[in-house]
Scaffold this motif. Structure first.
Motif, PDB file in Angstrom:
ATOM      1  N   ASP A  33     -13.321  10.429   1.023  1.00  0.00           N
ATOM      2  CA  ASP A  33     -13.169   9.024   0.629  1.00  0.00           C
ATOM      3  C   ASP A  33     -11.698   8.652   0.480  1.00  0.00           C
ATOM      4  O   ASP A  33     -10.964   9.312  -0.265  1.00  0.00           O
ATOM      5  N   ALA A  34     -11.286   7.591   1.156  1.00  0.00           N
ATOM      6  CA  ALA A  34      -9.894   7.158   1.069  1.00  0.00           C
ATOM      7  C   ALA A  34      -9.797   5.655   1.257  1.00  0.00           C
ATOM      8  O   ALA A  34     -10.692   5.020   1.826  1.00  0.00           O
ATOM      9  N   ALA A  35      -8.698   5.085   0.764  1.00  0.00           N
ATOM     10  CA  ALA A  35      -8.412   3.671   0.972  1.00  0.00           C
ATOM     11  C   ALA A  35      -6.937   3.525   1.316  1.00  0.00           C
ATOM     12  O   ALA A  35      -6.087   4.265   0.807  1.00  0.00           O
ATOM     13  N   GLY A  36      -6.650   2.592   2.205  1.00  0.00           N
ATOM     14  CA  GLY A  36      -5.268   2.395   2.619  1.00  0.00           C
ATOM     15  C   GLY A  36      -5.157   1.317   3.664  1.00  0.00           C
ATOM     16  O   GLY A  36      -5.939   0.357   3.664  1.00  0.00           O
ATOM     17  N   VAL A  37      -4.220   1.497   4.568  1.00  0.00           N
ATOM     18  CA  VAL A  37      -3.935   0.494   5.599  1.00  0.00           C
ATOM     19  C   VAL A  37      -4.024   1.151   6.971  1.00  0.00           C
ATOM     20  O   VAL A  37      -3.532   2.267   7.168  1.00  0.00           O
ATOM     21  N   VAL A  38      -4.646   0.455   7.910  1.00  0.00           N
ATOM     22  CA  VAL A  38      -4.751   0.988   9.271  1.00  0.00           C
ATOM     23  C   VAL A  38      -3.353   1.123   9.870  1.00  0.00           C
ATOM     24  O   VAL A  38      -2.588   0.160   9.923  1.00  0.00           O
TER      25      VAL A  38
END
Length: 276
Positions: A69-74
């Motif tokens: 699971d991760a969150a960020g910017v393409v």
């Protein structure tokens, strides 16, 4: 020469101390229908501690980077990707190269846009917990409005007025399963989401109530089921009624401490996340 990044690497199975921050890991490249994400935060799940210890049924090849699971910017997209572009704020439930890293690669169908109202730590808290909950409640238990649901298999049947519980989402079945079966209503169901070992039960507790025990594993969900779940969760986040709860935050170099705390502090409120 390929670009390098910081990432947690596991070279041998063992205690939390085997989680080591390396600064010379090559940045992965997205292939066909894949997305490269610059990670801002990643979620820490209990299953990752079992994998790291070598006690999980499926073991990755060593060395490896943990996390899904991760969150960020393409950062970039591979050939065939049309729904996402560089610069999009996203979260993923299925990193293929490991989420405990500055960059991670995930399949396009496992990457979803992160609503502006949520920060990256909240995005990292969605993944396994929310998708597993939806799968347990909807895909496996067929939960309906009006039914009584108990999370974690805690004790206390008084809240149902003696009628018993229709549905239990059990996170620690090796401790609670026998008691769960006694608390169920007629036709009740126990969804096994987590267990840390064996337990002895009396099958008669299932016979007299015609109750059932069902295992739940997110990786068994079909792509269509995952998309259904993502659509439901994203709609909730956009509408504002679904807001992931974040607990303790650790910098990525404290991953070993995070693994220690997630096991030693059961019942803590909110998702443990690592920040880059």
């Amino acid at each position: 020469m390929s670009k390098l990044m910081r990432a947690i690497r596991v070279g041998e199975f063992g205690p939390p101390s085997v989680l080591r921050l390396c600064s010379d890991v090559p940045v992965p490249q997205p292939g066909q229908r894949q997305v490269l994400i610059r990670v801002h935060a990643c979620g820490v799940n209990p299953v990752e501690t079992y994998i790291r210890s070598g006690m999980f049924a499926r073991k990755p090849n060593l060395p490896y980077t943990p996390g899904t699971d991760a969150a960020g910017v393409v950062e970039a997209v591979g050939e065939g990707v049309t729904a996402l572009k560089a610069g999009d704020r996203v979260f993923t439930t299925g990193s293929e190269t490991g989420a405990y890293a500055e960059f991670t690669v995930a399949a396009e169908d496992c990457v979803h846009k992160l609503p502006d109202a949520l920060d990256f730590t909240q995005g990292a808290a969605i993944g396994v917990p929310y998708f597993t909950a939806y799968r347990a409640l909807i895909h496996k238990a067929y939960a309906k409005a009006g039914q009584t649901v108990l999370i974690h298999g805690a004790s206390g049947g008084e809240a149902t007025g003696g009628k018993g519980i229709d549905l239990i989402i059990e996170m620690l079945s090796n401790v609670n399963l026998s008691k769960d079966l006694q608390m169920l209503a007629y036709g009740g169901r126990v969804m096994i989401v987590g267990s840390r070992g064996p337990i002895e039960i009396d099958p008669r507790d299932t016979m007299f109530k015609e109750s059932s025990i069902t295992g739940v594993a997110l990786y068994c969900a079909t792509p269509e089921q995952k998309q259904e779940c993502a659509a439901f969760l994203c709609a909730g986040m956009e509408a504002g009624w679904l807001r992931p709860v974040v607990g303790s935050k650790y910098p990525v170099d404290k991953a070993s401490q995070a693994h220690h705390d997630i096991i030693k502090s059961p019942g803590a409120a909110g998702k443990i996340v690592l920040t880059m």
